[in-house]
Design a protein around this motif. Structure first.
Motif, PDB file in Angstrom:
ATOM      1  N   GLY A 145     -58.813   8.850  -0.666  1.00 52.72           N
ATOM      2  CA  GLY A 145     -59.416   9.996  -1.347  1.00 52.72           C
ATOM      3  C   GLY A 145     -60.474  10.717  -0.551  1.00 52.72           C
ATOM      4  N   PHE A 146     -60.438  10.602   0.774  1.00 52.62           N
ATOM      5  CA  PHE A 146     -61.513  11.216   1.564  1.00 52.62           C
ATOM      6  C   PHE A 146     -61.561  12.731   1.377  1.00 52.62           C
ATOM      7  CE2 PHE A 146     -63.216  12.603   5.853  1.00 52.62           C
ATOM      8  CZ  PHE A 146     -64.544  12.324   5.541  1.00 52.62           C
ATOM      9  N   ASP A 147     -60.404  13.356   1.143  1.00 52.85           N
ATOM     10  CA  ASP A 147     -60.420  14.802   0.926  1.00 52.85           C
ATOM     11  C   ASP A 147     -61.255  15.153  -0.305  1.00 52.85           C
ATOM     12  OD1 ASP A 147     -58.561  13.500  -0.669  1.00 52.85           O
ATOM     13  OD2 ASP A 147     -57.150  15.173  -0.710  1.00 52.85           O
ATOM     14  N   GLN A 148     -61.131  14.337  -1.342  1.00 51.26           N
ATOM     15  CA  GLN A 148     -61.919  14.604  -2.550  1.00 51.26           C
ATOM     16  C   GLN A 148     -63.376  14.215  -2.353  1.00 51.26           C
ATOM     17  OE1 GLN A 148     -60.020  13.206  -6.170  1.00 51.26           O
ATOM     18  NE2 GLN A 148     -58.004  13.641  -5.335  1.00 51.26           N
ATOM     19  N   LEU A 149     -63.622  13.162  -1.591  1.00 55.02           N
ATOM     20  CA  LEU A 149     -65.007  12.762  -1.334  1.00 55.02           C
ATOM     21  C   LEU A 149     -65.747  13.855  -0.583  1.00 55.02           C
ATOM     22  CD1 LEU A 149     -64.317   9.078  -0.254  1.00 55.02           C
ATOM     23  CD2 LEU A 149     -65.410   9.810  -2.368  1.00 55.02           C
ATOM     24  N   GLN A 150     -65.031  14.533   0.298  1.00 54.47           N
ATOM     25  CA  GLN A 150     -65.640  15.625   1.050  1.00 54.47           C
ATOM     26  C   GLN A 150     -66.025  16.787   0.129  1.00 54.47           C
ATOM     27  OE1 GLN A 150     -66.823  15.639   4.270  1.00 54.47           O
ATOM     28  NE2 GLN A 150     -65.207  16.819   5.243  1.00 54.47           N
ATOM     29  N   ALA A 151     -65.236  16.980  -0.911  1.00 53.47           N
ATOM     30  CA  ALA A 151     -65.357  18.210  -1.685  1.00 53.47           C
ATOM     31  C   ALA A 151     -66.076  18.053  -3.014  1.00 53.47           C
ATOM     32  CB  ALA A 151     -63.956  18.773  -1.938  1.00 53.47           C
ATOM     33  N   THR A 152     -66.192  16.842  -3.519  1.00 55.31           N
ATOM     34  CA  THR A 152     -66.596  16.674  -4.914  1.00 55.31           C
ATOM     35  C   THR A 152     -68.061  17.018  -5.164  1.00 55.31           C
ATOM     36  OG1 THR A 152     -66.507  15.151  -6.790  1.00 55.31           O
ATOM     37  CG2 THR A 152     -67.189  14.221  -4.687  1.00 55.31           C
ATOM     38  N   ARG A 200     -71.848  14.290  10.196  1.00 51.84           N
ATOM     39  CA  ARG A 200     -72.006  15.380   9.227  1.00 51.84           C
ATOM     40  C   ARG A 200     -71.512  16.707   9.795  1.00 51.84           C
ATOM     41  NH1 ARG A 200     -71.365  16.289   4.450  1.00 51.84           N
ATOM     42  NH2 ARG A 200     -72.321  14.255   4.126  1.00 51.84           N
ATOM     43  N   LEU A 201     -71.794  16.975  11.078  1.00 47.50           N
ATOM     44  CA  LEU A 201     -71.311  18.216  11.696  1.00 47.50           C
ATOM     45  C   LEU A 201     -69.783  18.249  11.703  1.00 47.50           C
ATOM     46  CD1 LEU A 201     -73.828  18.569  14.670  1.00 47.50           C
ATOM     47  CD2 LEU A 201     -73.708  20.022  12.636  1.00 47.50           C
ATOM     48  N   LEU A 202     -69.168  17.102  11.960  1.00 48.30           N
ATOM     49  CA  LEU A 202     -67.701  17.042  11.902  1.00 48.30           C
ATOM     50  C   LEU A 202     -67.220  17.318  10.481  1.00 48.30           C
ATOM     51  CD1 LEU A 202     -67.203  13.881  14.135  1.00 48.30           C
ATOM     52  CD2 LEU A 202     -66.270  16.140  14.647  1.00 48.30           C
ATOM     53  N   GLN A 203     -67.896  16.732   9.496  1.00 48.00           N
ATOM     54  CA  GLN A 203     -67.506  16.941   8.099  1.00 48.00           C
ATOM     55  C   GLN A 203     -67.549  18.427   7.746  1.00 48.00           C
ATOM     56  OE1 GLN A 203     -70.296  13.499   6.794  1.00 48.00           O
ATOM     57  NE2 GLN A 203     -68.920  13.835   5.067  1.00 48.00           N
ATOM     58  N   GLN A 204     -68.569  19.093   8.277  1.00 47.03           N
ATOM     59  CA  GLN A 204     -68.743  20.508   7.959  1.00 47.03           C
ATOM     60  C   GLN A 204     -67.867  21.414   8.823  1.00 47.03           C
ATOM     61  OE1 GLN A 204     -72.807  22.468   7.446  1.00 47.03           O
ATOM     62  NE2 GLN A 204     -72.206  23.249   9.439  1.00 47.03           N
ATOM     63  N   ASN A 205     -67.928  21.216  10.119  1.00 45.38           N
ATOM     64  CA  ASN A 205     -67.306  22.182  11.030  1.00 45.38           C
ATOM     65  C   ASN A 205     -65.808  21.967  11.184  1.00 45.38           C
ATOM     66  OD1 ASN A 205     -69.891  23.093  11.394  1.00 45.38           O
ATOM     67  ND2 ASN A 205     -70.201  22.013  13.325  1.00 45.38           N
ATOM     68  N   VAL A 206     -65.389  20.736  11.207  1.00 45.85           N
ATOM     69  CA  VAL A 206     -63.956  20.436  11.375  1.00 45.85           C
ATOM     70  C   VAL A 206     -63.306  20.238  10.007  1.00 45.85           C
ATOM     71  CG1 VAL A 206     -62.287  18.969  12.576  1.00 45.85           C
ATOM     72  CG2 VAL A 206     -64.560  19.338  13.564  1.00 45.85           C
ATOM     73  N   GLY A 207     -64.060  19.592   9.105  1.00 48.62           N
ATOM     74  CA  GLY A 207     -63.529  19.329   7.774  1.00 48.62           C
ATOM     75  C   GLY A 207     -63.757  20.447   6.775  1.00 48.62           C
ATOM     76  N   GLY A 208     -64.613  21.394   7.120  1.00 50.47           N
ATOM     77  CA  GLY A 208     -64.804  22.541   6.239  1.00 50.47           C
ATOM     78  C   GLY A 208     -65.719  22.313   5.061  1.00 50.47           C
ATOM     79  N   ALA A 209     -66.520  21.245   5.087  1.00 51.95           N
ATOM     80  CA  ALA A 209     -67.373  20.930   3.932  1.00 51.95           C
ATOM     81  C   ALA A 209     -68.644  21.768   3.943  1.00 51.95           C
ATOM     82  CB  ALA A 209     -67.720  19.437   3.931  1.00 51.95           C
ATOM     83  N   LEU A 210     -68.455  23.051   3.806  1.00 53.44           N
ATOM     84  CA  LEU A 210     -69.601  23.961   3.727  1.00 53.44           C
ATOM     85  C   LEU A 210     -70.119  23.999   2.294  1.00 53.44           C
ATOM     86  CD1 LEU A 210     -68.642  27.135   5.765  1.00 53.44           C
ATOM     87  CD2 LEU A 210     -70.758  25.821   6.002  1.00 53.44           C
ATOM     88  N   PRO A 211     -71.427  23.942   2.110  1.00 57.38           N
ATOM     89  CA  PRO A 211     -71.980  23.922   0.746  1.00 57.38           C
ATOM     90  C   PRO A 211     -71.500  25.101  -0.093  1.00 57.38           C
ATOM     91  CG  PRO A 211     -73.685  23.420   2.342  1.00 57.38           C
ATOM     92  CD  PRO A 211     -72.472  23.840   3.130  1.00 57.38           C
ATOM     93  N   GLY A 212     -71.000  24.768  -1.273  1.00 54.90           N
ATOM     94  CA  GLY A 212     -70.583  25.793  -2.224  1.00 54.90           C
ATOM     95  C   GLY A 212     -69.231  26.411  -1.909  1.00 54.90           C
ATOM     96  N   VAL A 213     -68.653  26.050  -0.776  1.00 53.56           N
ATOM     97  CA  VAL A 213     -67.348  26.595  -0.398  1.00 53.56           C
ATOM     98  C   VAL A 213     -66.341  25.462  -0.209  1.00 53.56           C
ATOM     99  CG1 VAL A 213     -66.103  28.008   1.278  1.00 53.56           C
ATOM    100  CG2 VAL A 213     -68.482  28.534   0.732  1.00 53.56           C
ATOM    101  N   GLY A 214     -66.618  24.618   0.783  1.00 54.93           N
ATOM    102  CA  GLY A 214     -65.717  23.502   1.045  1.00 54.93           C
ATOM    103  C   GLY A 214     -66.184  22.225   0.394  1.00 54.93           C
ATOM    104  N   THR A 215     -67.445  22.158   0.058  1.00 51.54           N
ATOM    105  CA  THR A 215     -67.931  21.030  -0.728  1.00 51.54           C
ATOM    106  C   THR A 215     -68.750  21.572  -1.886  1.00 51.54           C
ATOM    107  OG1 THR A 215     -69.434  19.138  -0.828  1.00 51.54           O
ATOM    108  CG2 THR A 215     -69.852  20.749   0.911  1.00 51.54           C
TER     109      THR A 215
END
Lengths: 97, 443
Positions: free
Chosen positions: B156-163, B207-222
């Motif tokens: 469930g890492f995709d959901q953990l990134q976004a939830t 965290r940079l990987l989570q944001q930049n590669v994974g797209g977990a930008l606050p309010g958008v990807g996460t």
């Protein structure tokens, strides 16, 4: 002048699966819903079903609960297979927040 | 919705109709569904993906009147491209990235996987770029790569990134590598420490990987509403030397790794809190231990449902106890198992308390049938078994507090850390660059 060269840190993306082709028209089509049952989906999706039926005579819109519901079920392979077997032309997925 | 389609091979956009969040609240006015219904119809008939496929990682460049000016411009470019975290970054120049890559046992093109939800392809080089930006050093890379690999494989890492609950990776490191790379296991292990800076850089790179590669930008990807610990996550070592005689390392207990194995163990935590454990007056050692255990269990006994995600296979959280506390508790008969058993038994929540908090509804809709079946248990245990609870000996040499990292963690993922043959050389270079640590000097 000083020049700094550095890597774009965002990695690369690879698209291997195209999005489904869009329908030419909704007239006479069969539409389904895939619902996570959250975020007022229980109100919005039935409203949308009624609107589709009103705006497109001859359209068939399946009941909101025709397929398994809930976040844990709507994304799995079994649900995808059910949707495919149902013969729908398109589905609306909701609700996210 | 975008998160649901990216990272699985589809283009990172989708036909969506978006509304303000107040539309999704109980009792809301949903009339806009009718007034904007054309957008739904167009999504089914007219929408086209706007995504243009990208090729290999690009090089960026800036020019400035001086190095300082160029560095400022580089940081501005990283921020405006949504690749920064608000703190100064090292631009990932070829030289700096090549330096980081000296710490890898794998080739730079080795693919670890796609980082969800965005689906950026993550290679060793991608990790090295992030570590370079985060101010890291090459001897950190092996731990970062192992942590990234664990994250990408986590259920469930995709959901953990976004939830919205905003879980963050807590990386527990075992083995000699922790001391070798100056990773903190003692005082202030979750915060900055100039003598032990590895955790900050590794966690920031992750965290940079989570944001930049994974797209977990606050309010958008996460949709993390609060987003705690999102500058550096939590990367720390267990104090293996502080383990009481006969106690096992976390890596051995949870993953079966032999003592001395370099490893990471990744838990997804959603909060951190102090639990005042020590007594204040004339307690006996036995009373001091027992009172502290009750305070920990009482804190854990909360129907806030963070633990639900890890009810069967994951964990409700990480209980960190300081080495001096572990030793004193062991001296009066406590074991790792009896501590877990106590915490599990005494953190059970009466179903009446669950009902008044509306908690059963969340259990009913859980995707895991084992978790759903737990609704029949009264009192309700916060996890299936005592062994779900992660118990780690770490923290400063002081007995007053324990630390509870509440988790939203469907799994606890372990990985062995592999270092290159040149690792000793990298450590010696670190000693030259950073000076001798308290007991880790090699020169």
């Amino acid at each position: 002048m000083t020049r700094l060269e550095f890597y774009d840190p965002s990695g690369t993306l690879e698209v291997t699966v195209p999005h489904a082709p869009r329908l030419a028209s909704l007239k006479g089509k069969r539409i389904g819903f895939v619902s996570n049952e959250q975020w007022q989906a229980y109100r919005m999706l039935p409203m949308l079903k009624g609107l589709l039926e009103k705006d497109f005579p001859g359209i068939e819109v399946l009941p909101v609960d025709a397929f398994p519901q809930g976040n844990g079920l709507i994304g799995n392979e079994e649900t995808a297979a059910l949707v495919k077997r149902s013969g729908v032309d398109a589905v609306i997925v909701g609700n996210a927040a | 919705m975008k998160n649901a389609v990216t990272g699985v091979g589809l283009a990172p956009d989708a036909a969506m109709v978006t509304f303000p969040v107040n539309m999704f609240m109980p009792g809301s006015d949903i009339a806009p569904v009718e007034t904007r219904r054309r957008e739904f119809y167009d999504g089914l008939t007219k929408w086209k993906s706007a995504f243009a496929q990208t090729a290999a990682a690009k090089m960026l460049s800036v020019e400035g009147a001086s190095y300082e000016d160029a560095l400022t411009r580089a940081n501005n470019l990283l921020l405006t491209s949504l690749w920064g975290d608000g703190l100064p970054l090292w631009p990932a120049t070829k030289e700096r990235v090549d330096w980081m890559l000296q710490g890898s046992v794998l080739p730079r093109t080795h693919v670890l996987g796609k980082f969800p939800p965005r689906g950026g392809i993550t290679t060793i080089e991608t990790c090295a770029i992030a570590l370079a930006m985060a101010g890291g050093r090459p001897e950190y890379l092996a731990v970062l790569v192992a942590a990234v690999d664990a994250c990408l494989e986590a259920e469930g890492f995709d959901q953990l990134q976004a939830t919205s609950g905003g879980p963050f990776p807590a990386v527990i490191v075992n083995g000699p590598i922790a001391k070798q790379i100056r990773l903190n296991s003692g005082f202030g292990l979750l915060g900055p420490d100039p003598q032990r800076p590895a955790g900050a850089s590794i966690g920031r790179a992750l965290r940079l990987l989570q944001q930049n590669v994974g797209g977990a930008l606050p309010g958008v990807g996460t949709m993390a509403i609060f987003g705690a610990m999102r500058y550096t996550n939590a990367v720390f070592a267990e104090d293996e030397e502080g383990l009481p005689p006969g106690w096992q390392t976390h890596a051995q207990q949870r993953h079966g790794y032999a003592p001395g194995t370099n490893s990471v163990s990744v838990v997804f935590a959603s909060g951190v809190t102090n639990v005042r454990r020590r007594g204040a007056k004339k307690e006996s050692p036995e009373e001091d231990a027992l009172n502290g255990m009750w305070r920990m269990a009482d804190y854990m006994r909360a129907p806030n449902l963070a633990a639900l995600a890890g009810w069967e296979k994951g964990t409700p959280g990480v209980m960190m106890i300081a080495p001096i506390v572990a030793r004193r508790m062991a001296e009066v008969g406590w074991t790792q198992q009896s501590i877990r058993d106590f915490l599990w038994e005494n953190s059970k929540i009466p179903m009446a308390h669950m009902k008044r908090a509306g908690a059963p509804a969340w259990i009913e809709i859980d995707h895991n049938p084992v978790t759903r079946a737990s609704i029949d248990l009264d009192p309700w245990p916060i996890c299936q078994r005592p062994d779900n609870i992660v118990l780690v000996v770490a923290g400063g040499g002081h007995p007053t507090h324990s630390y509870w990292l509440q988790a939203h963690s469907p799994t606890v993922e372990g990985r062995v850390v592999r270092v290159p043959e040149t690792f000793e050389k990298l450590l010696a270079e670190a000693d030259k660059d950073l000076g001798c640590g308290d007991d880790v000097c090699r020169i």
